[in-house]
Scaffold this motif. Structure first.
Motif, mmCIF file in Angstrom:
data_model
loop_
_atom_site.group_PDB
_atom_site.id
_atom_site.type_symbol
_atom_site.label_atom_id
_atom_site.label_comp_id
_atom_site.label_asym_id
_atom_site.label_seq_id
_atom_site.Cartn_x
_atom_site.Cartn_y
_atom_site.Cartn_z
ATOM 1 N N ILE A 98 0.838 -1.208 0.000
ATOM 2 C CA ILE A 98 0.000 0.000 0.000
ATOM 3 C C ILE A 98 0.870 1.253 0.000
ATOM 4 O O ILE A 98 0.603 2.225 -0.720
ATOM 5 C CB ILE A 98 -0.948 -0.002 1.215
ATOM 6 N N VAL A 99 1.916 1.251 0.804
ATOM 7 C CA VAL A 99 2.838 2.393 0.849
ATOM 8 C C VAL A 99 3.441 2.634 -0.539
ATOM 9 O O VAL A 99 3.589 3.776 -0.989
ATOM 10 C CB VAL A 99 3.939 2.154 1.898
ATOM 11 N N LEU B 3 -4.356 1.880 4.957
ATOM 12 C CA LEU B 3 -3.592 0.922 5.755
ATOM 13 C C LEU B 3 -4.471 0.319 6.854
ATOM 14 O O LEU B 3 -4.451 -0.894 7.102
ATOM 15 C CB LEU B 3 -2.365 1.596 6.369
ATOM 16 N N ASP B 4 -5.245 1.178 7.496
ATOM 17 C CA ASP B 4 -6.139 0.725 8.563
ATOM 18 C C ASP B 4 -7.233 -0.182 8.000
ATOM 19 O O ASP B 4 -7.619 -1.188 8.622
ATOM 20 C CB ASP B 4 -6.749 1.943 9.256
ATOM 21 N N LEU C 254 2.558 1.090 12.360
ATOM 22 C CA LEU C 254 2.713 2.441 12.899
ATOM 23 C C LEU C 254 3.865 3.164 12.216
ATOM 24 O O LEU C 254 3.792 4.381 11.964
ATOM 25 C CB LEU C 254 2.937 2.381 14.409
ATOM 26 N N MET C 255 4.947 2.447 11.905
ATOM 27 C CA MET C 255 6.055 3.074 11.180
ATOM 28 C C MET C 255 5.599 3.538 9.798
ATOM 29 O O MET C 255 5.965 4.625 9.335
ATOM 30 C CB MET C 255 7.208 2.072 11.021
ATOM 31 N N GLU C 256 4.801 2.722 9.143
ATOM 32 C CA GLU C 256 4.342 3.056 7.797
ATOM 33 C C GLU C 256 3.433 4.280 7.800
ATOM 34 O O GLU C 256 3.337 4.999 6.803
ATOM 35 C CB GLU C 256 3.621 1.848 7.196
ATOM 36 N N SER C 257 2.764 4.532 8.908
ATOM 37 C CA SER C 257 1.905 5.719 8.980
ATOM 38 C C SER C 257 2.727 6.996 9.016
ATOM 39 O O SER C 257 2.244 8.070 8.655
ATOM 40 C CB SER C 257 1.000 5.655 10.219
ATOM 41 N N GLY C 258 3.998 6.879 9.471
ATOM 42 C CA GLY C 258 4.864 8.053 9.519
ATOM 43 C C GLY C 258 4.491 9.060 10.579
ATOM 44 O O GLY C 258 4.923 10.209 10.544
ATOM 45 N N THR C 259 3.692 8.643 11.552
ATOM 46 C CA THR C 259 3.167 9.578 12.559
ATOM 47 C C THR C 259 3.986 9.566 13.851
ATOM 48 O O THR C 259 4.055 10.570 14.557
ATOM 49 C CB THR C 259 1.701 9.222 12.886
ATOM 50 N N TYR C 260 4.620 8.430 14.163
ATOM 51 C CA TYR C 260 5.263 8.262 15.462
ATOM 52 C C TYR C 260 6.779 8.096 15.317
ATOM 53 O O TYR C 260 7.274 7.608 14.299
ATOM 54 C CB TYR C 260 4.708 7.031 16.187
ATOM 55 N N MET D 76 12.568 1.787 8.880
ATOM 56 C CA MET D 76 12.055 3.135 8.649
ATOM 57 C C MET D 76 12.699 3.752 7.423
ATOM 58 O O MET D 76 12.029 4.377 6.585
ATOM 59 C CB MET D 76 12.310 4.007 9.882
ATOM 60 N N ASP D 77 14.026 3.584 7.293
ATOM 61 C CA ASP D 77 14.745 4.150 6.141
ATOM 62 C C ASP D 77 14.254 3.522 4.845
ATOM 63 O O ASP D 77 14.120 4.208 3.825
ATOM 64 C CB ASP D 77 16.250 3.916 6.294
ATOM 65 N N GLN D 78 13.976 2.232 4.891
ATOM 66 C CA GLN D 78 13.463 1.545 3.704
ATOM 67 C C GLN D 78 12.094 2.107 3.305
ATOM 68 O O GLN D 78 11.805 2.301 2.117
ATOM 69 C CB GLN D 78 13.358 0.049 3.985
ATOM 70 N N LEU D 79 11.273 2.403 4.319
ATOM 71 C CA LEU D 79 9.962 3.001 4.042
ATOM 72 C C LEU D 79 10.110 4.372 3.403
ATOM 73 O O LEU D 79 9.425 4.711 2.435
ATOM 74 C CB LEU D 79 9.152 3.116 5.338
ATOM 75 N N LYS D 80 11.012 5.179 3.963
ATOM 76 C CA LYS D 80 11.226 6.519 3.419
ATOM 77 C C LYS D 80 11.732 6.450 1.986
ATOM 78 O O LYS D 80 11.329 7.246 1.128
ATOM 79 C CB LYS D 80 12.217 7.282 4.299
#
Length: 530
Positions: free
Chosen positions: A335-336, A402-403, A483-489, A522-526
């Protein structure tokens, strides 16, 4: 001729009133005489006059009682009171019952009487005009008017001529010297209505029309029509001759319209305004230009190659496989990736709506494969699709999706757990699901289930092929990835949110399960979002 009824118990007083005027010369005629209120009501039942001149003090039924009855039974009849000095309190009550004024008998003169008769006539004529207008408004169907206006936008044959004729017959857009039109689009319309049946969709459209019409004003001067697929036309008429004044008025009206849609229905819309025209027949041409401008705005960035060659289209089967495997981590990553490709598009552009719509359809299809006997609408705790209308950014839309997918996977897992495990393990898995973010343990879970902890530990290992702690950590790490994928926390916030007391322990468990550190993940997500 306006008919006048005289009501007075004194014959001499009635004679004085009758002989005071040349009634027919002034447009009146005496239609009858009565000597008390009861007799007057009986006569009015047979022939209702326009005006009643009545004495206040009479036997059997006085003027006060008569005025009260007339207010209830003959409210359109005008009342003029005759009184003496000592009965003013009675007169005041009659005035409260609707009498237009009063005259003192000993000062009764032709000019004063004629003035009150003319006043009564003016009120009668005003009420008649209002009634005629009311009847016309009732006869005028907003539904028909809106359809005529919508036909302008649909460019159906002689729509302009038909609307012009209808407007003239019903005195619409009266005194207008300038016209303008606007094209309006509810931007998430496709996403919000694709699962609705025709009745539900019509109700949705009607609610939008009512809110927009309320915002812009009188339907006979500013009319909202529905064109189709979430698009509307606003026909705006103005008595202003200045183009600047008309533009200002319409901008204010459209601003009110967009604000009302958002406030009352949580709907985002975009609009474009067409050029000014001085004739109702030219409004269709004005709309065509507004519609062209809106299409450019709404479909900005529409990328057909993206629709054909997007990651989502090419790897849709892969996403379906992840769902069937209930692999929440890979689904979230997918999804990301999809949203990373879409970020160059408007948040509710057609490209985004089409792809998001297909993603939603895939969720429903997956549920039907797992649970053909249970309706998708019956799943508990799924995010409400109505929330899509309130989102203003890609971040919100991505988090919601995502949710949505995570909720589906959890629902399927719950159904599987309840169906494939022993009663004790099913309850233990549900307890973990509900409390993983707390500092729970095997002992605490066993106590909650009224079981011996050693027994639960052995049973858990036999059925789940892993220890209680291993399973709990997997649930926590899977949730931390979401939660990491949401980028909020931040990472420390996430470790706490999912139930780890120590960030160091979270780091160790995360690396053991995912084979990478939390920061590397996290870096991979970014990197995937660039």
């Amino acid at each position: 001729m306006f008919q006048v009824l005289l009501v007075d118990d004194e014959a001499l007083a009635r004679h004085d009133v009758k002989s005071m005027l040349d009634w027919e010369k002034h447009g009146f005629t005496i239609c009858g005489e009565a000597y008390n209120g009861s007799m007057a009501l009986a006569m009015m039942e047979q022939m209702t006059p326009h005006i009643v001149i009545m004495d206040v003090s009479m036997p059997i039924m006085n003027g006060v009682e008569l005025s009260r009855e007339m207010k209830e039974r003959f409210p359109k009849v005008k009342m003029i009171m005759l009184s003496s000095f000592d009965d003013y309190d009675y007169v005041r009550t009659c005035l409260m019952n609707g009498a237009i004024d009063y005259l003192l008998k000993h000062r009764l003169q032709a000019p004063a009487l004629l003035t009150l008769l003319d006043k009564a006539v003016q009120q009668l004529q005003s009420e008649e005009a209002r009634n005629a207008q009311s009847i016309m408004i009732e006869r005028l169907s907003p539904v028909i008017l809106r359809e005529h206006v919508a036909n302008l936008a649909r460019d159906t044959g002689s729509a302009s001529e038909v609307l012009q004729s209808y407007a003239q017959d019903n005195k619409l857009y009266s005194h207008a010297v300038n016209y303008r039109s606007a094209a309006v689009q509810i931007v998430p319309f496709l996403l919000l209505t694709e699962t609705l049946n025709d009745v539900q969709k019509n109700r949705f459209v009607l609610q939008a029309i009512e809110v927009m019409q309320m915002a812009i004003g009188d339907v006979q001067k500013r009319t909202v029509g529905y064109v189709g697929e979430g698009r509307f036309i606003v026909l705006f008429s103005s008595e202003e001759r200045s183009e600047h004044a008309v533009t200002t008025q319409m901008n204010q009206a459209m601003s009110a319209l967009t604000h009302s849609l958002e406030k009352f229905l949580n709907l985002k819309c975009v609009y474009a305004i067409g050029p000014l025209c001085g004739n109702l027949r030219l409004v269709g041409s004005s709309y065509i230009k507004a519609n062209q401008a809106l299409n450019h705005q709404h479909d900005q960035g529409l990328n057909t190659s993206l629709l054909k060659d997007s990651v989502f289209r090419k790897e849709q089967k892969q996403l379906l496989l992840f769902l069937e495997q209930l692999d929440g981590e890979r689904v979230s990553q997918f999804i990301v990736t999809i949203f990373a490709e879409l970020r160059s598009q408007p948040v509710y552009g057609m490209t985004v709506q089409i792809i998001v719509s297909e993603m939603l359809h895939l969720v429903e299809m997956t549920w039907k494969r797992f649970n053909p006997q249970t309706a998708f609408e019956d799943i508990e705790h799924m995010p409400d699709r109505a929330e899509l209308g309130r989102m203003r950014s890609f971040e919100e839309l991505e988090i919601w999706m995502l949710d949505y997918y995570a909720s589906l996977i959890e629902a399927i897992k719950k159904q599987r757990v309840e169906g494939s495990h022993s009663r004790h393990i099913a309850k233990a898995l549900q307890f973990i699901k509900d409390n993983y973010a707390s500092n729970i343990s095997l002992d605490m879970t066993a106590s909650a289930l009224n079981l011996n902890s050693s027994y639960l530990s052995r049973l858990f290992k036999e059925e789940m092929q892993m220890t209680f702690t291993e399973y709990l950590n997997r649930v926590r790490i899977r949730t931390s990835c979401m939660l990491m994928e949401s980028g909020t926390y931040s990472l420390k916030q996430i470790s706490s949110e999912v139930g780890f007391i120590s960030y160091t322990y979270f780091f160790k468990v995360f690396k053991g399960i995912t084979e990478m550190t939390p920061q590397a993940y996290m870096d991979q997500l970014k990197q995937s979002k660039k």
